[in-house]
Design a protein around this motif. Structure first.
Motif, PDB file in Angstrom:
ATOM      1  N   ASN A  90       3.630   4.528   3.342  1.00  0.00           N
ATOM      2  CA  ASN A  90       2.856   5.363   2.411  1.00  0.00           C
ATOM      3  C   ASN A  90       3.720   6.298   1.562  1.00  0.00           C
ATOM      4  O   ASN A  90       3.295   6.750   0.506  1.00  0.00           O
ATOM      5  CB  ASN A  90       1.788   6.167   3.158  1.00  0.00           C
TER       6      ASN A  90
ATOM      7  N   ASN B  61       4.250   5.185  -1.997  1.00  0.00           N
ATOM      8  CA  ASN B  61       3.058   5.012  -2.835  1.00  0.00           C
ATOM      9  C   ASN B  61       2.615   6.295  -3.537  1.00  0.00           C
ATOM     10  O   ASN B  61       1.483   6.753  -3.392  1.00  0.00           O
ATOM     11  CB  ASN B  61       1.912   4.457  -1.983  1.00  0.00           C
TER      12      ASN B  61
ATOM     13  N   GLY C  47       2.683   6.434  -6.837  1.00  0.00           N
ATOM     14  CA  GLY C  47       2.292   6.018  -8.177  1.00  0.00           C
ATOM     15  C   GLY C  47       3.384   6.164  -9.210  1.00  0.00           C
ATOM     16  O   GLY C  47       3.184   5.882 -10.389  1.00  0.00           O
TER      17      GLY C  47
ATOM     18  N   GLN D 289      -6.236  -3.830  -2.304  1.00  0.00           N
ATOM     19  CA  GLN D 289      -6.583  -2.414  -2.463  1.00  0.00           C
ATOM     20  C   GLN D 289      -7.179  -1.836  -1.182  1.00  0.00           C
ATOM     21  O   GLN D 289      -6.964  -0.669  -0.842  1.00  0.00           O
ATOM     22  CB  GLN D 289      -7.571  -2.244  -3.617  1.00  0.00           C
TER      23      GLN D 289
ATOM     24  N   ALA E   6      -4.237  -1.109   1.085  1.00  0.00           N
ATOM     25  CA  ALA E   6      -3.484   0.030   0.564  1.00  0.00           C
ATOM     26  C   ALA E   6      -4.201   1.349   0.852  1.00  0.00           C
ATOM     27  O   ALA E   6      -3.567   2.341   1.227  1.00  0.00           O
ATOM     28  CB  ALA E   6      -3.278  -0.138  -0.933  1.00  0.00           C
TER      29      ALA E   6
ATOM     30  N   ASN F 196      -2.559   4.469   2.848  1.00  0.00           N
ATOM     31  CA  ASN F 196      -2.368   5.735   2.157  1.00  0.00           C
ATOM     32  C   ASN F 196      -3.189   6.880   2.754  1.00  0.00           C
ATOM     33  O   ASN F 196      -2.909   8.056   2.507  1.00  0.00           O
ATOM     34  CB  ASN F 196      -2.681   5.582   0.672  1.00  0.00           C
TER      35      ASN F 196
ATOM     36  N   TRP G 235       3.226   0.242 -10.774  1.00  0.00           N
ATOM     37  CA  TRP G 235       3.332   1.324  -9.789  1.00  0.00           C
ATOM     38  C   TRP G 235       1.965   1.852  -9.373  1.00  0.00           C
ATOM     39  O   TRP G 235       1.820   2.431  -8.302  1.00  0.00           O
ATOM     40  CB  TRP G 235       4.184   2.463 -10.349  1.00  0.00           C
ATOM     41  N   LYS G 236       0.974   1.641 -10.212  1.00  0.00           N
ATOM     42  CA  LYS G 236      -0.381   2.098  -9.890  1.00  0.00           C
ATOM     43  C   LYS G 236      -1.237   0.993  -9.288  1.00  0.00           C
ATOM     44  O   LYS G 236      -2.186   1.261  -8.544  1.00  0.00           O
ATOM     45  CB  LYS G 236      -1.070   2.659 -11.142  1.00  0.00           C
TER      46      LYS G 236
ATOM     47  N   THR H 138      -0.029  -1.672  -7.458  1.00  0.00           N
ATOM     48  CA  THR H 138       0.510  -2.224  -6.213  1.00  0.00           C
ATOM     49  C   THR H 138       0.874  -1.096  -5.259  1.00  0.00           C
ATOM     50  O   THR H 138       1.176   0.020  -5.686  1.00  0.00           O
ATOM     51  CB  THR H 138       1.767  -3.081  -6.461  1.00  0.00           C
ATOM     52  N   ASN H 139       0.841  -1.409  -3.964  1.00  0.00           N
ATOM     53  CA  ASN H 139       1.176  -0.427  -2.936  1.00  0.00           C
ATOM     54  C   ASN H 139       1.982  -1.085  -1.834  1.00  0.00           C
ATOM     55  O   ASN H 139       1.799  -2.278  -1.533  1.00  0.00           O
ATOM     56  CB  ASN H 139      -0.096   0.180  -2.324  1.00  0.00           C
TER      57      ASN H 139
END
Length: 348
Positions: free
Chosen positions: A135, A138, A140, A166, A169, A173, A266-267, A269-270
């Motif tokens: 995490n 992540n 962003g 998602q 993720a 997160n 970057w937004k 994918t995690n």
């Protein structure tokens, strides 16, 4: 025999010895020149990027390597560059002697070590993110390179913009742990079985957290390159793609252009999993190649190290995010051997 005759005979003997020595030296020199003339040097690359992109970017290597080896006293007539159809194809080419030099990952080297010898290890710029916790990657924000050079990297298990991706993720997160059902219900894109970042170390990650390996996953597809894997991740054809840590940097532009995604990579994918450190890619040579004499391997090592310090050379090796090379030894990859050993044991 008179004194004059003896003197004359001595002079003749000296002349004969001198002539013999001269011609012997000439023959030796001729042989040495012949040994330092190489008709064809065959170089193989693995398809970790789009093959046509690799061919285009590495094309200047032919002239650069010929020029660099010339400085080491070797006259190379031609450098033949090919991209293997798979990691295994590049490894097999080295093992059989149909390739002299291979730009291959550590996993591929270890798999084919009976026929291949590691010569150099690549160095890359380290990243501003190098966390063992998923995490923390992540935020962003873009992962950036720093000036510090690194001999190791990590494999990241990347979740894409699909509904399942998602969902996983969001769980990571929020600080929750994934279950085996979570990861097994997703569709994975896996690289070839000798890919360190795309197969071997993700399998170890699964083993560590769930006592499973990639062979236990029920829904997988094989991707022939990270480029095609990223395209599938973007389109939602797969939910998860294990890849090397700076892959998202390499495909950030393509994500919104070629893959036509509305948000930056970057937004969308995690990171949901992080491997242990992996030793960098190798430049390995064939044990079967008659060209690979001890003297030539020494010259070749120096040539690649020096080449990587030039502006032109840096452009060529940038295809794999290599920035330099350092001498390698077989024991550097003992960690890779242990990883593959564990994989074999878990498959039984």
């Amino acid at each position: 025999m008179s004194k004059n005759a003896k003197t004359l005979a001595g002079i003749v003997i000296v002349i004969v010895i001198a002539v013999a020595a001269y011609f012997g030296f000439a023959q030796t020199g001729s042989k040495s020149a012949s040994e330092k003339t190489i008709k064809d040097l065959k170089v193989y690359f693995v398809p970790s990027k789009q093959p046509d992109q690799i061919v285009t970017m590495t094309k200047p290597l032919k002239g650069l390597l010929i020029k660099q080896l010339k400085k080491e006293g070797y006259d190379v007539k031609n450098v033949d560059i090919k991209v293997g159809t798979s990691y295994e194809a590049a490894g097999e080419a080295l093992a059989s002697g149909t390739a002299d030099i291979g730009f291959i990952p550590g996993g591929t080297y270890v798999m084919y070590q009976d026929g291949a010898q590691v010569l150099l290890t690549a160095t890359r710029s380290d990243l501003n993110k190098n966390f063992s916790e998923a995490n923390k990657w992540n935020d962003g924000k873009e992962t950036k390179a720093i000036t510090k050079q690194a001999a190791t990297y990590r494999s990241l298990v990347i979740a894409g913009p699909s509904q399942k991706g998602q969902q996983l993720a969001k769980k990571i997160n929020s600080g929750e742990k994934l279950t085996w059902e979570d990861v097994n219900s997703a569709k994975w894109g896996l690289s070839s079985t000798t890919s360190s970042a795309g197969y071997i170390y993700p399998s170890l990650w699964l083993n560590k957290h769930f006592n499973k390996t990639v062979s236990d996953l029920k829904n997988t597809v094989t991707v022939d390159s990270y480029g095609s894997g990223m395209a599938r991740l973007a389109s939602g054809q797969i939910d998860i793609l294990p890849t090397y840590a700076d892959a998202r940097r390499d495909f950030a532009d393509m994500w919104t252009t070629d893959y036509k995604q509305s948000q930056p990579i970057w937004k969308e994918t995690n990171v949901i999993g992080v491997s242990q450190p992996i030793y960098n890619d190798t430049i390995s040579v064939s044990k079967k190649s008659k060209t690979m004499t001890p003297e030539f391997k020494k010259a070749l090592s120096k040539s690649f190290i020096d080449l990587a310090k030039t502006k032109e050379g840096k452009k060529v090796i940038a295809i794999y995010s290599h920035e330099g090379y350092v001498p390698a030894k077989s024991s550097d990859y003992d960690g890779e051997r242990n990883a593959q050993k564990l994989l074999k044991e878990t498959r039984k």
